[in-house]
Structure formats: C-alpha cells, structure tokens
Design an enzyme around this catalytic site. Sequence first.
Site, short mmCIF file in Angstrom:
data_model
loop_
_atom_site.label_atom_id
_atom_site.label_comp_id
_atom_site.label_asym_id
_atom_site.label_seq_id
_atom_site.Cartn_x
_atom_site.Cartn_y
_atom_site.Cartn_z
N GLU A 144 0.84 -1.20 0.00
CA GLU A 144 0.00 0.00 0.00
C GLU A 144 0.87 1.24 0.00
OE1 GLU A 144 -3.47 0.07 -0.31
OE2 GLU A 144 -2.47 1.91 -0.87
N LEU A 157 -0.62 4.37 0.11
CA LEU A 157 -1.44 5.52 0.53
C LEU A 157 -0.77 6.25 1.68
CD1 LEU A 157 -3.04 4.95 3.43
CD2 LEU A 157 -4.38 3.46 1.99
N CYS A 168 5.02 4.24 9.40
CA CYS A 168 5.79 3.54 8.37
C CYS A 168 7.27 3.91 8.30
CB CYS A 168 5.17 3.79 7.00
SG CYS A 168 3.71 2.80 6.75
N ARG A 176 6.61 23.62 12.06
CA ARG A 176 6.09 23.24 10.74
C ARG A 176 6.15 24.38 9.73
NH1 ARG A 176 5.12 17.77 9.94
NH2 ARG A 176 4.65 16.84 11.93
C1 UDX Z 1 4.00 7.26 4.22
C2 UDX Z 1 4.19 7.20 2.69
O1 UDX Z 1 4.09 8.51 2.14
C3 UDX Z 1 3.14 6.28 2.08
O2 UDX Z 1 3.37 6.13 0.68
C4 UDX Z 1 3.22 4.92 2.75
O3 UDX Z 1 2.22 4.05 2.24
C5 UDX Z 1 3.06 5.04 4.25
O4 UDX Z 1 4.04 5.95 4.77
P1 UDX Z 1 2.37 8.55 5.85
O5 UDX Z 1 3.23 8.04 6.95
O6 UDX Z 1 0.90 8.40 5.99
O7 UDX Z 1 2.75 7.87 4.46
O8 UDX Z 1 2.64 10.11 5.69
P2 UDX Z 1 3.65 11.04 4.87
O9 UDX Z 1 2.86 12.06 4.18
O10 UDX Z 1 4.59 10.27 4.04
O11 UDX Z 1 4.44 11.79 6.04
C6 UDX Z 1 5.29 11.10 6.94
C7 UDX Z 1 5.91 12.06 7.92
O12 UDX Z 1 6.86 12.91 7.28
C8 UDX Z 1 4.90 13.00 8.60
O13 UDX Z 1 5.23 13.15 9.96
C9 UDX Z 1 5.09 14.31 7.86
O14 UDX Z 1 4.73 15.42 8.63
C10 UDX Z 1 6.59 14.27 7.59
N1 UDX Z 1 6.99 15.11 6.44
C11 UDX Z 1 6.55 14.81 5.19
C12 UDX Z 1 7.83 16.20 6.65
O15 UDX Z 1 8.24 16.47 7.78
N2 UDX Z 1 8.20 16.96 5.57
C13 UDX Z 1 7.79 16.70 4.30
O16 UDX Z 1 8.17 17.44 3.38
C14 UDX Z 1 6.92 15.60 4.10
#
Ligand code: UDX
Length: 459
Positions: free
Chosen positions: A162, A164, A273, A439
């Site tokens: 997945e 997502l 993840c 942020r």
């Molecule tokens: C991630 C992957 O994106 C997704 O493809 C996989 O299936 C599951 O893991 P998710 O953990 O839901 O998804 O969120 P994501 O949007 O990837 O963000 C992960 C973390 O990184 C968050 O804490 C977010 O705030 C942080 N982040 C993300 C940053 O600090 N800076 C960024 O530019 C992007």
Amino acid sequence: MLVKSICCIGAGYVGGPTMAVIAKNNPNLKITIVDINSERIAAWNDSNLSKLPIYEPGLADIVKETRNKNLFFSTDINSAIDESEMIFISVNTPTKTYGKGKGMAADLKYIELCARNIADVAKTDKIVVEKSTLPVRTAEAIKSILHNTENDIKFHILSNPEFLAEGTAVEDLLNPDRVLIGGESEMAIESLAEIYGTWVTQEKILRTNLWSSELSKLTANAFLAQRVSSINAISELCEQTGANVNEVAKAIGMDTRIGSKFLNASVGFGGSCFQKDILNLVYIARTYNLNEVADYWEQVIIMNDHQKRRFSDQLIKTLYNTVSGKKIALLGWAFKKDTNDTRESAAIYVADHLLNEQANLSVYDPKVPENKILSDLNYLDTRTEEENKNGILCTSSPYDAIKDAHAIAIMTEWDEFKAYDWEKIYKQMKKPAFIFDGRSLLNKDKMNAIGFNYYSIGQ
Ligand code: UDX
Ligand code: ADP
C-alpha cells in the site's frame, strides 16, 4: 479464478480505506473486513459516521455508500476466510519490542497468526494478498505455513503493498501513481489486476516478482524519509548561517531532477511507516552483513531523532534555560495534519522531553482525544501514569491551551492553526510570548509585528 468475495483481515488505517475504495469501484464484489478487535468493528458499524475508528477526508462518504451493501465489518474471521476466494492480510507489523531484532526488526507474529488461521479454515483454493508492509521474503514464511497444511488446497501468494499516505488516503487510493502486484502465479496476479482495473488504468498496474514488490515498498518509504532528513539536516545549517530553509527548498525543488515534494523542513517525521520500514531495511542489511548499506540508511533515523531533540532543546534554551513550572502549549499531536493517527508523532517525544524538564504542558489537537495523548506518553514508560496525567492538560479549545502560556510549540500543520486570531492569543499569553513553529506554518513577519518572539525551523 473468479473472485466473488474478498476477506480483509485487519480493519485499520490500511485495511479500512483500501477495502472501502475497492468496494466502491466493484459493486459486484462482496467484501468483508474482519478484526479481532470487536470495539473497532463496532465503531466501523456505528450508524453515526463521525464515530468511525479512522478519520480520513472522504472516507465516511464511501463507507456510507457501500456499508451493508457490498462492504461488511465483522469479527467472524473464520466465516469470512471460508467464503472468500481472495484474502488480504492488513494487520499491523510493529517493530519488535523483545528478543532478537528488538527495536529493529518487524514483529511478524500477527502475520503468522493470520497465515495459520487461513491454513486452518480454508476448504477451497485461495489467493492470499500481503497488504501490510513487510520485510523482504516474508512471503516465503507465509507460503511455508500455507503449503504445509495436510489437505491439497492451493494458495497463491501475492504482494500488493500500500502506498497511501494518511490524511490523503482516499485520494491516493482513487488516483494512485501506481499499483504494484508481485507474485509467481500469473492467474492470481491478473485476478487482482482486474479488481484494480475497474478504476486504475492498466499502464499504472505494475507486475513484478514477489521480492521486488516487497522491497519496493521499503525502498519507497526509505527514499521519502531520506528527503525529509536531508532537508532537516540543511535546516540546522540554515539557522547557523542566516539562510532560510524554505527558500533553499524552493530553489532546489525547481530543479526537475530533484522535484519539489517532501522538502518541508519539520520537527521530524512520524507515522507508522517511515521509522519502522527503515529499521527493517537496516536490520535486513545487517543480516546479510551489508554494514555500509545499513549505516547509510540508519543515518536517516539518527538525523530524525536529532531534529526532535534539537527542537525541544532550542525551546528550553530560549526560555532562559528552564521550563520548570512554565506552561507550554503544544498545538497538534497527530504526526501530520488531517489524520487522528499519532504513531511515532514528533509531539510525543518533544512532550516527553519537556516533561522531564518539569514543564506544565497543555495540548490541543482537533482530532486526537485526551486518552490517546496520555496513552502515547504512558507507552514510553518514562514516568508513572499519574505523573503524566498531572503534567499535561488536554483541552478541547486551542484558546484554553494557550491561556497564560509562556510559549506555544506548533507540532502539527493543521490548517485551522493558520486561521486563529493570533492577536487575541498574544494578549492571553505571558510576556514575552514565544512561538516555536515546528512546521513553518505561520508568517514570521506577521508574528513579529504582533509582538511574538517567533522561532521557526530553519529560519
Ligand atoms: C507514508 C508514505 O508517504 C506512504 O506512501 C506509505 O504508504 C506510508 O508511509 P504517511 O506516513 O501516511 O505515508 O505520511 P507522509 O505524508 O509520508 O508523512 C510522513 C511524515 O513525514 C509526517 O510526519 C510528515 O509530517 C513528515 N513530512 C513529510 C515532513 O516532515 N516533511 C515533508 O516534506 C513531508
Ligand atoms: P495499519 O496501519 O497497518 O492498518 P492498524 O494497527 O491500524 O495498522 O490495523 C491493524 C489491525 O489488524 C488492528 O485493528 C488489529 O486489531 C488487527 N489484527 C491484528 N492481528 C490480527 C489477527 N490475527 N486477526 C485479525 N485482526 C488482527
């Protein structure tokens, strides 16, 4: 194989939204999501859609459209396995907290229990789909359990990771960049491709071998996390040199080879993840004695831990080297906006550090309830449950959280924080009033003009 019924084991952040979208696009398929957690299943069946166990924009509408038509939630795991031709395994695979590989390897006990359950119950041939993120070659273990039953039932194992992201799960499922299906049986691969094909174009459905599919998932998450750690490393350098990390990110992101996504410097990445998958990758590399490979990826985690620590250290240092007895308001507890998920959220670690320094914390998050905040802290086992409860005040209004606070720390990038009446907030805080924006959410000039002492990562 003609698939008429699907069973999904695990009604969590992955299983719930994925099956809801499959059900919406395949009205002729009967889909049953099962879970050992009866409270969770009851919440999925609650007629009040605001009580669904998972908050994702757009999810409640799809559940409303499909529930009890072709999407069902149940605790009767055996019946659902028995009557389905295809079974998805979407159970959690947390990092091991005991024994060999503790703190590094994925704990596969839930996966193994599912495989054994399927082996015990199945009376007809099944396609078994790994949906949970798993270490490479987990399919081998599942295969071995399923193929050693004493009947002659055929099991075809597929890996269908997945991709997502939480907060955009429904959108990601409806318009995926790609769908990845790894397997050995062409028949099984095509049966699953047909289900996705009802709304995803065939060019976006990739077919690979099992191991490539499993490793691609870990690699994708490792690359994404690495981008966040890379920009966070630069954010510290920006603070020393007078560069602005947002300007740097924009400048490099316009290079099409680099791309602009995932370059937001932050207080550190969280989520179920990134950390888990990288630890998994590191563990696997070490198992094969690939120590340079392991060290390389481990650095992504080391940088992330450093960023969380650095944020709270900066806050303490700025508040005249002590937060003891001071009220610090944390805005946001979820690991990112638009989700109620808090797993590995940076807020938990920052809060824990500040509590060690005897701060009085107040927390407001639009989607995370008090019991979740306390259980996240209790899970760390740093102090007693009573001490955590005494050190933290959870509020249902942001204005209660900030009243008389010495400082505000923005932990999650919720849109609503931008729209607050910051002049009113300023008036209600102790002076000098500090904001630590983890942020880069607010405008520095505007906040300074109101009177705040405003600190943002990488500026
Ligand atoms: C991630 C992957 O994106 C997704 O493809 C996989 O299936 C599951 O893991 P998710 O953990 O839901 O998804 O969120 P994501 O949007 O990837 O963000 C992960 C973390 O990184 C968050 O804490 C977010 O705030 C942080 N982040 C993300 C940053 O600090 N800076 C960024 O530019 C992007
Ligand atoms: P994810 O983010 O991977 O979806 P969650 O923790 O949100 O993880 O969901 C996993 C779900 O799987 C939980 O609701 C848990 O109760 C369920 N689960 C774990 N093991 C089993 C099992 N053997 N049988 C049925 N459900 C299980």
